[in-house]
Design a protein around this motif. Sequence first.
Motif, PDB file in Angstrom:
ATOM      1  N   SER A  42      -4.330  -5.679  14.086  1.00 44.55           N
ATOM      2  CA  SER A  42      -4.312  -4.386  13.414  1.00 44.55           C
ATOM      3  C   SER A  42      -4.764  -4.520  11.959  1.00 44.55           C
ATOM      4  N   GLU A  43      -5.332  -3.456  11.428  1.00 49.09           N
ATOM      5  CA  GLU A  43      -5.583  -3.406   9.988  1.00 49.09           C
ATOM      6  C   GLU A  43      -4.232  -3.319   9.290  1.00 49.09           C
ATOM      7  N   TYR A  44      -4.199  -3.561   7.970  1.00 51.80           N
ATOM      8  CA  TYR A  44      -2.908  -3.456   7.292  1.00 51.80           C
ATOM      9  C   TYR A  44      -3.041  -3.005   5.850  1.00 51.80           C
ATOM     10  N   VAL A  45      -1.982  -2.361   5.369  1.00 54.73           N
ATOM     11  CA  VAL A  45      -1.839  -2.000   3.956  1.00 54.73           C
ATOM     12  C   VAL A  45      -0.455  -2.479   3.531  1.00 54.73           C
ATOM     13  N   PHE A  46      -0.401  -3.336   2.493  1.00 54.33           N
ATOM     14  CA  PHE A  46       0.903  -3.818   1.996  1.00 54.33           C
ATOM     15  C   PHE A  46       1.180  -3.187   0.634  1.00 54.33           C
ATOM     16  N   HIS A  47       2.399  -3.389   0.105  1.00 53.79           N
ATOM     17  CA  HIS A  47       2.803  -2.729  -1.156  1.00 53.79           C
ATOM     18  C   HIS A  47       2.354  -1.268  -1.170  1.00 53.79           C
ATOM     19  N   ALA A  48       2.605  -0.595  -0.067  1.00 53.51           N
ATOM     20  CA  ALA A  48       2.035   0.750   0.119  1.00 53.51           C
ATOM     21  C   ALA A  48       2.660   1.790  -0.812  1.00 53.51           C
ATOM     22  N   ARG A  49       3.859   1.538  -1.252  1.00 56.73           N
ATOM     23  CA  ARG A  49       4.588   2.490  -2.104  1.00 56.73           C
ATOM     24  C   ARG A  49       4.602   3.886  -1.490  1.00 56.73           C
ATOM     25  N   LYS A  50       4.888   3.922  -0.179  1.00 57.39           N
ATOM     26  CA  LYS A  50       5.091   5.219   0.472  1.00 57.39           C
ATOM     27  C   LYS A  50       6.199   5.949  -0.275  1.00 57.39           C
ATOM     28  N   PRO A  51       6.172   7.216  -0.545  1.00 54.42           N
ATOM     29  CA  PRO A  51       5.257   8.210   0.033  1.00 54.42           C
ATOM     30  C   PRO A  51       3.980   8.474  -0.759  1.00 54.42           C
ATOM     31  N   LEU A  52       3.512   7.565  -1.591  1.00 53.59           N
ATOM     32  CA  LEU A  52       2.266   7.835  -2.322  1.00 53.59           C
ATOM     33  C   LEU A  52       1.118   8.035  -1.328  1.00 53.59           C
ATOM     34  N   LYS A  53       0.256   9.011  -1.637  1.00 58.09           N
ATOM     35  CA  LYS A  53      -0.836   9.346  -0.718  1.00 58.09           C
ATOM     36  C   LYS A  53      -1.871   8.238  -0.613  1.00 58.09           C
ATOM     37  N   ARG A  54      -2.026   7.503  -1.693  1.00 58.01           N
ATOM     38  CA  ARG A  54      -3.084   6.506  -1.798  1.00 58.01           C
ATOM     39  C   ARG A  54      -3.141   5.559  -0.596  1.00 58.01           C
TER      40      ARG A  54
END
Length: 165
Positions: free
Chosen positions: A83-95
């Motif tokens: 899978s692709e991944y995004v870390f340190h996402a800081r959800k709920p930020l839209k970015r």
Amino acid sequence: MWKRFYPDERAKSVRDIDYEAFLRRGVRGIIFDIDNTLVPQDAPATEETEEFFRMIHALGFRTCVISNNTEERVKPFAERAGSEYVFHARKPLKRSYRKAMAFLGTDPQTTLFVGDQLLTDMFGARRLGIPCVLVEPISLKSDIATVRFKRKIEKWILKEYEAKK
Ligand SMILES: [Mg+2]
């Protein structure tokens, strides 16, 4: 006023979602939260995780896992899941949701978000108009104090949500 935190649907676990129904609606990419959605907090991907993602990919979806956790935690998990991944996402930020959709080549109409928390996962997805499914957290034992506090608020919001249905 709590609507912005509401999921579109609820499911017991990631295995109890009707993915084919979302496929028929035009969804092509799925963004999954990791901790307590796919596996317990900080637990590695397992054989079952790999098998689950093989099934999802065989249906025709592309996937991205997204987490507020570190790259050391997220990358090996994503690699086993294919899978692709995004870390340190800081959800709920839209970015970070936008970044995930860029990986998937999808937009809010063709994306599905699956997570276990209202105040981060669902709120972030809703801000961008991404359909979202709330699953029951796998294990509550490992929750840190801030998450435990959020769960209390979430429980209250969900009560409102169920009452309005
Ligand atoms: Mg989670």
